[in-house]
Enzyme design. Sequence first.
Site, PDB file in Angstrom:
ATOM      1  N   HIS A  35      64.086   2.170  24.263  1.00 55.71           N
ATOM      2  CA  HIS A  35      64.563   0.785  24.147  1.00 55.71           C
ATOM      3  C   HIS A  35      63.965  -0.080  25.268  1.00 55.71           C
ATOM      4  CE1 HIS A  35      68.169   2.964  22.365  1.00 55.71           C
ATOM      5  NE2 HIS A  35      67.816   2.160  21.385  1.00 55.71           N
ATOM      6  N   ASP A 148      61.447   5.964  14.643  1.00 55.03           N
ATOM      7  CA  ASP A 148      62.154   5.754  13.372  1.00 55.03           C
ATOM      8  C   ASP A 148      61.180   5.047  12.421  1.00 55.03           C
ATOM      9  OD1 ASP A 148      64.808   6.789  14.082  1.00 55.03           O
ATOM     10  OD2 ASP A 148      64.757   5.178  15.557  1.00 55.03           O
TER      11      ASP A 148
HETATM   12  O1  PAF Z   1      67.579   1.954  15.304  1.00 56.09           O
HETATM   13  C1  PAF Z   1      68.734   1.558  15.521  1.00 56.09           C
HETATM   14  O2  PAF Z   1      69.261   1.649  16.643  1.00 56.09           O
HETATM   15  C2  PAF Z   1      69.532   0.927  14.390  1.00 56.09           C
HETATM   16  O3  PAF Z   1      69.220   1.528  13.179  1.00 56.09           O
HETATM   17  C3  PAF Z   1      69.362  -0.605  14.313  1.00 56.09           C
HETATM   18  C4  PAF Z   1      67.927  -0.997  14.038  1.00 56.09           C
HETATM   19  C5  PAF Z   1      69.821  -1.243  15.618  1.00 56.09           C
HETATM   20  C6  PAF Z   1      70.233  -1.175  13.169  1.00 56.09           C
HETATM   21  O4  PAF Z   1      71.582  -0.915  13.395  1.00 56.09           O
END
Ligand code: PAF
Length: 284
Positions: A35, A148
């Site tokens: 992140h 993802d």
């Molecule tokens: O990848 C994630 O953390 C979640 O799937 C997201 C994109 C925040 C949607 O809730």
Amino acid sequence: MKVLRSVAEARAFRTASATASIGFVPTMGALHEGHASLIARAVRENDLAVVSIFVNPTQFGPQEDFGAYPRDEPADLAACERLGATMVFAPTVDELYPAGDATRVQPGPIAARLEGAARPGHFVGVATVLTKLFAIVRPDVAYFGQKDFQQLRVVQTVARDLRLAVRIAGCPTVRDPDGLAISSRNRYLSAEHRRSALALSRALRATEEMWSRGERDPAKLREHLKRLAAGPGVGLEYVSVADPLTLDELDRPADRALISLAARVDGTRLIDNVLVGIALEALP
Ligand code: PAF
């Protein structure tokens, strides 16, 4: 850094910064280095960077870990502040899903394969919450990690099909020095299970090398991946060599592929992938 909880406040924030470009990083919190790399890029490339923290109930199946999903808002807010985010949107469930809420965004066939097949309804929840968040935050660009990959493709497809005014940027997977893809769920792994989980990234790396040496037969690539990934302590759910745009399994040699897998290690579900023959930035 502002922390806003209501949809009305978040809308007012966007209205007050109408001429600024906004980079947006949607998250479910439990922020890690993956992140952090998305947030740093949003800060670097835009006038303002917005992060959302919302554990979205509609993307978890009834047997999944919604209740147990790791939550640590104070640590997450400190990380956002340190990375230079301008605003964090952290709504309650009732704010995003008001009483009577019944509308869902149903993505097409891209959501039916791989993770969509393993987790029915998951991408409906993801597409629905992101459509809401995009409508509230109105970002210019939203950043998603390659780990993802199917989520990235689903969001790119939904944004294209709904004619949303947001560019969806894919960002490389961040890995620990030994190769394990960083994920919020890694914190469930003991040291021993973490060692077992390393078989996944190693198998992907070895299959990528096989591709680099010229192997294009998808069946041979799948077989190699499966053999290497299925180590002790690893419950393999699937291995896949698919078209990176449609995610259809390849049945003949192609010049690009998404090589991916999903496995359970001591009950923790892990996914990982490598993209070959096409750059992340070249995805339409
Ligand atoms: O990848 C994630 O953390 C979640 O799937 C997201 C994109 C925040 C949607 O809730």
